[in-house]
Scaffold this active site. Sequence first.
Site, PDB file in Angstrom:
ATOM      1  N   HIS A 188     -12.604   5.339  -4.886  1.00 22.22           N
ATOM      2  CA  HIS A 188     -13.767   5.766  -3.437  1.00 22.22           C
ATOM      3  C   HIS A 188     -13.902   4.429  -2.281  1.00 22.22           C
ATOM      4  O   HIS A 188     -13.912   5.203  -1.698  1.00 22.22           O
ATOM      5  CB  HIS A 188     -14.726   4.997  -4.592  1.00 22.22           C
ATOM      6  CG  HIS A 188     -16.233   5.245  -3.910  1.00 22.22           C
ATOM      7  ND1 HIS A 188     -16.359   6.604  -4.313  1.00 22.22           N
ATOM      8  CD2 HIS A 188     -16.899   4.255  -3.414  1.00 22.22           C
ATOM      9  CE1 HIS A 188     -17.489   6.182  -3.573  1.00 22.22           C
ATOM     10  NE2 HIS A 188     -17.918   4.693  -2.851  1.00 22.22           N
ATOM     11  N   ARG A 290     -15.730  22.379   2.429  1.00 19.57           N
ATOM     12  CA  ARG A 290     -16.024  21.989   0.957  1.00 19.57           C
ATOM     13  C   ARG A 290     -17.257  22.508   0.870  1.00 19.57           C
ATOM     14  O   ARG A 290     -18.698  21.461   1.353  1.00 19.57           O
ATOM     15  CB  ARG A 290     -16.073  20.136   0.622  1.00 19.57           C
ATOM     16  CG  ARG A 290     -14.797  20.011   0.648  1.00 19.57           C
ATOM     17  CD  ARG A 290     -14.941  18.067  -0.124  1.00 19.57           C
ATOM     18  NE  ARG A 290     -13.813  17.536  -0.565  1.00 19.57           N
ATOM     19  CZ  ARG A 290     -12.961  16.489   0.082  1.00 19.57           C
ATOM     20  NH1 ARG A 290     -13.416  16.525   1.204  1.00 19.57           N
ATOM     21  NH2 ARG A 290     -12.114  16.259   0.225  1.00 19.57           N
ATOM     22  N   GLU A 415      -2.754  22.694  -4.508  1.00 19.25           N
ATOM     23  CA  GLU A 415      -2.879  21.924  -5.618  1.00 19.25           C
ATOM     24  C   GLU A 415      -2.723  20.907  -7.032  1.00 19.25           C
ATOM     25  O   GLU A 415      -2.775  20.142  -7.138  1.00 19.25           O
ATOM     26  CB  GLU A 415      -4.974  21.610  -5.497  1.00 19.25           C
ATOM     27  CG  GLU A 415      -5.425  21.837  -4.525  1.00 19.25           C
ATOM     28  CD  GLU A 415      -6.425  21.704  -4.395  1.00 19.25           C
ATOM     29  OE1 GLU A 415      -7.500  20.358  -4.519  1.00 19.25           O
ATOM     30  OE2 GLU A 415      -7.441  22.579  -5.304  1.00 19.25           O
ATOM     31  N   ASP A 439      -5.647  15.842  -5.604  1.00 15.48           N
ATOM     32  CA  ASP A 439      -5.386  16.494  -6.616  1.00 15.48           C
ATOM     33  C   ASP A 439      -3.716  17.083  -6.878  1.00 15.48           C
ATOM     34  O   ASP A 439      -4.169  16.983  -7.874  1.00 15.48           O
ATOM     35  CB  ASP A 439      -6.004  18.237  -6.836  1.00 15.48           C
ATOM     36  CG  ASP A 439      -7.357  18.260  -7.159  1.00 15.48           C
ATOM     37  OD1 ASP A 439      -7.299  17.400  -8.587  1.00 15.48           O
ATOM     38  OD2 ASP A 439      -8.421  18.486  -6.315  1.00 15.48           O
ATOM     39  N   ARG A 449      -7.111  11.488 -11.077  1.00 16.68           N
ATOM     40  CA  ARG A 449      -7.785  10.623  -9.321  1.00 16.68           C
ATOM     41  C   ARG A 449      -8.450   9.622 -10.031  1.00 16.68           C
ATOM     42  O   ARG A 449      -8.905   8.607  -8.345  1.00 16.68           O
ATOM     43  CB  ARG A 449      -7.906  11.721  -8.911  1.00 16.68           C
ATOM     44  CG  ARG A 449      -8.661  12.729  -8.521  1.00 16.68           C
ATOM     45  CD  ARG A 449      -8.876  13.873  -7.763  1.00 16.68           C
ATOM     46  NE  ARG A 449      -9.796  13.230  -6.670  1.00 16.68           N
ATOM     47  CZ  ARG A 449     -10.005  14.305  -5.572  1.00 16.68           C
ATOM     48  NH1 ARG A 449      -9.519  16.374  -6.098  1.00 16.68           N
ATOM     49  NH2 ARG A 449     -10.547  14.337  -4.208  1.00 16.68           N
ATOM     50  N   CYS A 486      -4.765  18.670   3.657  1.00 15.89           N
ATOM     51  CA  CYS A 486      -6.555  18.880   3.869  1.00 15.89           C
ATOM     52  C   CYS A 486      -6.780  17.424   2.427  1.00 15.89           C
ATOM     53  O   CYS A 486      -7.806  17.551   2.079  1.00 15.89           O
ATOM     54  CB  CYS A 486      -7.191  19.727   3.794  1.00 15.89           C
ATOM     55  SG  CYS A 486      -6.597  20.496   1.974  1.00 15.89           S
TER      56      CYS A 486
HETATM   57  C1  PEP Z   1      -7.481  17.903  -2.247  1.00 18.04           C
HETATM   58  O1  PEP Z   1      -7.685  17.699  -3.805  1.00 18.04           O
HETATM   59  O2  PEP Z   1      -6.837  17.298  -1.723  1.00 18.04           O
HETATM   60  C2  PEP Z   1      -8.669  18.140  -1.954  1.00 18.04           C
HETATM   61  C3  PEP Z   1      -8.729  18.149  -0.738  1.00 18.04           C
HETATM   62  O3  PEP Z   1      -9.366  18.455  -2.685  1.00 18.04           O
HETATM   63  P1  PEP Z   1     -10.631  17.832  -3.385  1.00 18.04           P
HETATM   64  O4  PEP Z   1     -10.035  16.560  -2.513  1.00 18.04           O
HETATM   65  O5  PEP Z   1     -12.170  18.245  -2.525  1.00 18.04           O
HETATM   66  O6  PEP Z   1     -10.256  18.095  -4.608  1.00 18.04           O
HETATM   67 MG    MG Z   2      -8.402  19.438  -4.508  1.00 17.58          MG
END
Ligand code: PEP
Ligand code: MG
Length: 555
Positions: A188, A290, A415, A439, A449, A486
């Site tokens: 975080h 998102r 992912e 992910d 994570r 991303c």
């Molecule tokens: C990711 O998993 O890297 C991603 C961009 O999606 P989120 O962080 O929203 O799971």
């Molecule tokens: Mg993700």
Amino acid sequence: MTTSEIIVTGIGVGRGLVVGDVRRMPDPLPEPAQTTSTRTADDEIVRATQALGETAADLRARGVQAGGVAKEVLDALALMADDPMLLADVTKRIESGSTAERSVFDAFAGFASIMQAAGGYMAERAGDLGDVANRVIARIMGVSAPGVPQSTTPFILVARDLAPADTALLDFDIVRALVTTDGGPTSHTAILAREKGLPAIVGATGAEVLVDGDVVIVDASTGDIVLHPAAARIDEALLEAESRQAAREGATGPGRMSDGHEVALLANVGSSTSASAAVDAQAEGVGLFRTEFLFLDNDTAPSIEEQQVEYSAVFDKFPGQKVVVRVLDAGADKPLSFLTDEGEENPALGRRGIRALLAHEDILRDQLTAIAQATATTSADVWVMAPMISTVEETEAFVGICREVGITKAGVMIEVPSSALLADHILDVADFVSIGTNDLTQYTLAADRLLGTVANLQDAWNPAVLRLIREVGLAGERTKKPVGICGEAAADPVLAVVLIGLGVTSLSMSPTALADVRAEISRFTLAEARQLAERALSARNAKDARAAASLAFTH
Ligand code: PEP
Ligand code: MG
């Protein structure tokens, strides 16, 4: 280096360089012992009542100072501290022999479990009760209140890790950098630092030695914290900080390497407010929109019309530019009562993302219809993608529905290792892919994570993750289709260059990370990026991969 200088290393977030004084965040208080009080009940009641009242007053005063949303948060916490029902409960516990500390602890815990049982918003606020209880107990005990230290002069905050409640109220004019002993690059703290453009070093285990008042240099680009720096070293650091700032400010326009190779620099956004920040940071569009914010905290999915309004608000901020919308990613840490299954033992491995949407196709169809309708009234170039794809069949199902509702650019997120390894087949079906490194790292390393104890594994520099990305890059080159990134990895300027070398064609990140990444990629040619990528790919672990690639960044 002078003899007294000590260097502590962790994982840097961003490229910031800051010189300042340390303030430590006190460690959490231990649970008060369950002993019988040696004081009279009246004495204990006075101790508890005073501490509750003072805590409420302190929270209110801080709210007045902070203003805005922070004031609302602090006022709500103050109300918890002077709730008469809570005081009655504390008094009852004291009268049956408990200490003031323990009674406060138990009374707040009792309230928290009632709120948790109520579910929804109430359950989310239950955690705040623990924070208020700790403040009250600290007052009773006469020790420093937990949480971010109060100060009117700037400092570098050193903590084990920061909870969302701590970071919500950080004053970024006062806190110049963050150093944590725990946590990894997707903790975080790291995400907040990236979002706010605040230099941070996470997972710096050696930072335990830092004490209040220590002068340190924090260099997020190397992950080094220099303790007791010599005067000459401080002067050097200040000059370097200025030159980095100048490079950041000088790097404008589209993402381009030194040989002219273009890499679109896009922004991750989660609402129309964050879309404005992306525009200000000169994003070339949106690489990840998102859409969860529309669905969370609701008992039913929003209507097509409601969704369309929100999508249009974001699209209209990017006329003529690309906006990649991700359909709802529910499940795992984002459960939704009307979509995800309850009681899964491992929800991150359960019906999350596209799996939940294909099980509730009506919700997916409605969302795609809303996106298609918003697309029809904007000049933005709208692309749509699905999260958590693990098979070619899921890709076919998603792309098929997109086509039916009239979406022309349909892609998927990579992912999960299986989809990285099958990227060539997936790209035969999808128009593009975007790699979610947060992910992808969690699933490749089998490391939650969100779990601090395995945060050291959550590092996209791990060559296993880089090799999977290479597979996707190769598939993109073969099929001549776009491969974006991303996840948080794109916001690491050094890693961004390596990712381009692995075949990535666009990078999407928090708007605040764009300037550093733009400046950094402009220093290298594509051929150099490929060489760096080769070095990183052949490393044994994340640390060596980062070191191998970073060498080139120091000259
Ligand atoms: C990711 O998993 O890297 C991603 C961009 O999606 P989120 O962080 O929203 O799971
Ligand atoms: Mg993700």
